[in-house]
Scaffold this motif. Sequence first.
Motif, PDB file in Angstrom:
ATOM      1  N   ARG A 102     -32.635 -12.968  -3.764  1.00 34.00           N
ATOM      2  CA  ARG A 102     -32.692 -13.387  -2.549  1.00 34.00           C
ATOM      3  C   ARG A 102     -32.392 -12.320  -1.575  1.00 34.00           C
ATOM      4  O   ARG A 102     -32.552 -12.673  -0.327  1.00 34.00           O
ATOM      5  N   ARG A 103     -31.646 -11.239  -2.009  1.00 32.15           N
ATOM      6  CA  ARG A 103     -30.974 -10.167  -0.937  1.00 32.15           C
ATOM      7  C   ARG A 103     -32.349  -9.692  -0.339  1.00 32.15           C
ATOM      8  O   ARG A 103     -33.372  -9.386  -0.736  1.00 32.15           O
ATOM      9  N   ARG A 104     -31.970  -9.184   0.852  1.00 34.29           N
ATOM     10  CA  ARG A 104     -32.615  -8.392   1.716  1.00 34.29           C
ATOM     11  C   ARG A 104     -32.055  -6.797   1.824  1.00 34.29           C
ATOM     12  O   ARG A 104     -32.794  -5.893   2.260  1.00 34.29           O
ATOM     13  N   VAL A 157     -40.810  -6.940  -3.096  1.00 33.20           N
ATOM     14  CA  VAL A 157     -40.526  -7.530  -4.584  1.00 33.20           C
ATOM     15  C   VAL A 157     -40.025  -6.244  -5.313  1.00 33.20           C
ATOM     16  O   VAL A 157     -39.020  -6.544  -6.055  1.00 33.20           O
ATOM     17  N   ALA A 158     -40.357  -5.128  -5.137  1.00 35.76           N
ATOM     18  CA  ALA A 158     -39.771  -4.007  -5.900  1.00 35.76           C
ATOM     19  C   ALA A 158     -38.394  -3.969  -5.528  1.00 35.76           C
ATOM     20  O   ALA A 158     -37.638  -3.564  -6.381  1.00 35.76           O
ATOM     21  N   MET A 159     -37.847  -3.942  -4.525  1.00 36.82           N
ATOM     22  CA  MET A 159     -36.433  -3.784  -4.117  1.00 36.82           C
ATOM     23  C   MET A 159     -35.511  -4.842  -4.551  1.00 36.82           C
ATOM     24  O   MET A 159     -34.502  -4.888  -5.032  1.00 36.82           O
ATOM     25  N   ARG A 160     -36.354  -6.171  -4.287  1.00 37.52           N
ATOM     26  CA  ARG A 160     -35.626  -7.359  -4.772  1.00 37.52           C
ATOM     27  C   ARG A 160     -35.493  -7.331  -6.218  1.00 37.52           C
ATOM     28  O   ARG A 160     -34.502  -7.981  -6.948  1.00 37.52           O
ATOM     29  N   GLN A 161     -36.333  -6.668  -7.065  1.00 36.19           N
ATOM     30  CA  GLN A 161     -35.980  -6.885  -8.562  1.00 36.19           C
ATOM     31  C   GLN A 161     -35.043  -5.840  -8.945  1.00 36.19           C
ATOM     32  O   GLN A 161     -34.202  -5.880  -9.666  1.00 36.19           O
ATOM     33  N   HIS A 171     -43.396   0.676  -2.287  1.00 37.01           N
ATOM     34  CA  HIS A 171     -42.981  -0.624  -1.534  1.00 37.01           C
ATOM     35  C   HIS A 171     -42.964  -0.163  -0.223  1.00 37.01           C
ATOM     36  O   HIS A 171     -42.087  -0.066   0.608  1.00 37.01           O
ATOM     37  N   PRO A 172     -44.448   0.141   0.510  1.00 38.32           N
ATOM     38  CA  PRO A 172     -44.415   0.604   1.868  1.00 38.32           C
ATOM     39  C   PRO A 172     -44.071  -0.432   2.955  1.00 38.32           C
ATOM     40  O   PRO A 172     -43.868  -0.079   4.143  1.00 38.32           O
ATOM     41  N   ASP A 173     -44.194  -1.736   2.355  1.00 37.78           N
ATOM     42  CA  ASP A 173     -43.794  -2.444   3.167  1.00 37.78           C
ATOM     43  C   ASP A 173     -42.256  -2.672   3.943  1.00 37.78           C
ATOM     44  O   ASP A 173     -42.020  -3.105   4.767  1.00 37.78           O
ATOM     45  N   ASP A 174     -41.483  -1.929   3.172  1.00 40.39           N
ATOM     46  CA  ASP A 174     -40.018  -1.607   3.588  1.00 40.39           C
ATOM     47  C   ASP A 174     -39.947  -0.480   4.468  1.00 40.39           C
ATOM     48  O   ASP A 174     -38.910  -0.207   5.309  1.00 40.39           O
ATOM     49  N   ILE A 175     -41.131   0.277   4.878  1.00 38.76           N
ATOM     50  CA  ILE A 175     -41.040   1.616   5.757  1.00 38.76           C
ATOM     51  C   ILE A 175     -40.622   0.993   7.211  1.00 38.76           C
ATOM     52  O   ILE A 175     -39.571   1.655   7.735  1.00 38.76           O
ATOM     53  N   PRO A 176     -41.366  -0.100   7.933  1.00 41.97           N
ATOM     54  CA  PRO A 176     -40.645  -0.466   9.286  1.00 41.97           C
ATOM     55  C   PRO A 176     -39.135  -0.743   9.215  1.00 41.97           C
ATOM     56  O   PRO A 176     -38.548  -0.428  10.128  1.00 41.97           O
TER      57      PRO A 176
END
Length: 456
Positions: free
Chosen positions: A136-138, A148-152, A317-322
């Motif tokens: 559940r961490r960010r 999802v990639a980082m939470r894995q 995981h480009p969604d993490d770029i911003p």
Amino acid sequence: MSEHIEHTAAVRPKETTLIYQPDGSALIETVQLEVRVVEGPGAPARCVLPDAGLTIGTSPACGFVLQDPSVSRQHLELCPEGDGVRVRDLGSTNGTLVSGSRITDAVVALGTPLHLGQTQLEVWRIVDQTPIPLSRRRRFGALIGSSVAMRQIYALLERAAETDVTVLLCGDTGTGKELAARALHDHSKRATGPFQIVDCGAVSPTLIEAELFGHERGAFTGADKERPGAFERASDGTLFFDEIGELPLNLQPKLLRALEAKEIQRIGGAKRLPVNVRFVAATNRDLAAEVKARRFREDLYYRLNVFRVTMPPLRQHPDDIPLLIEHFLGVHGRTLSADIVSRMQSLDWPGNVRELRNAVERAIVLAGAEAPSAPRTEGGQQPESDGSSMPVRIDSSRPFKDVKAELVESFEKAYIEDALQRHKGNISAAARESGIDRKHLERLIRKHGIDLKSLR
């Protein structure tokens, strides 16, 4: 938990890794070799085959004790090797048979029936897969990302932090392997102990043995006093081997012995010293390929490759770029336009998070990052500022090339000083992280008159 058996692939016991599923879930996969009594007295019985091998017989001193009176006290020895298992008969009375032929020392394929007395043994490759939920961490330590990639990755690191298992962090350069190692330490029971880093790519090959194991006074020229090595300095904490693939081949057996025995001997020392450390290693190389090319020892690879975590490249995981850009800008108290952030999110970033961070810092200097609104005093005036959060000032009355040259000069010096400061003046480490050729970095240091002593 599910279990299935394979005979095909070569693997060392108790390799653990994370398997990513298309639906975003993950599995912890554990692989080990297992010896089974298929027929004969005591069947069915089973025993894990460790990497160091196993002695089998009726003696209580054996690693796997059989109940067959026709088996010798110390009948045979099994040890994983290549695509199968090496079988050594230890001078047994009734012998060890494979397909009706007596053998004394041979490598056989996994699943091959071994007959000793009235007992039939087989060695199997066992694969266990345990589903784990996404974390559940960010963020985890200094690792940032809600994809999802980082939470894995967080989920796997959380599991590893609960034990002292040896962890091998793999992945491209700039993916955050050192940050993962630090977070692993900080969330473990050893968090109050030291976190000691050995950069195998930055230390001179002639000095790395002393860096690892320490030395006694007079052990070699220049050793005017005794010095503990990284193993001793990491006592009760974590020892992190960065760029383990760069470790000289001739030093790898000594490292393996230290990992296995958990004791070291200083250069010039007469006694062995016990060490209590947790081992974490990182590499951007394909160590399995390095083993095949004989540039990395197979036994050391399997000793390190116990719990493998592969850090995902930024393109996955480009969604993490911003979110990452926001974090980097926050350090400088700046903002970037939505257009610049959008363009950054569309790139592949072969240098991953490190390259993204460098690009954000360049954008601040060269693209004119916007400063956040400054608070006003009661009188409506803005408070005095030291200029650290102000945008870059451009004087368009001067020639373009002159202004640009000054900005580039200013950026170069600031960037290089920051890189060297963070690595305490270590040119090799700064060059590797920034992606600048070492010789070019040395020229820039001379060009800007940077004093390395002041950065150490």
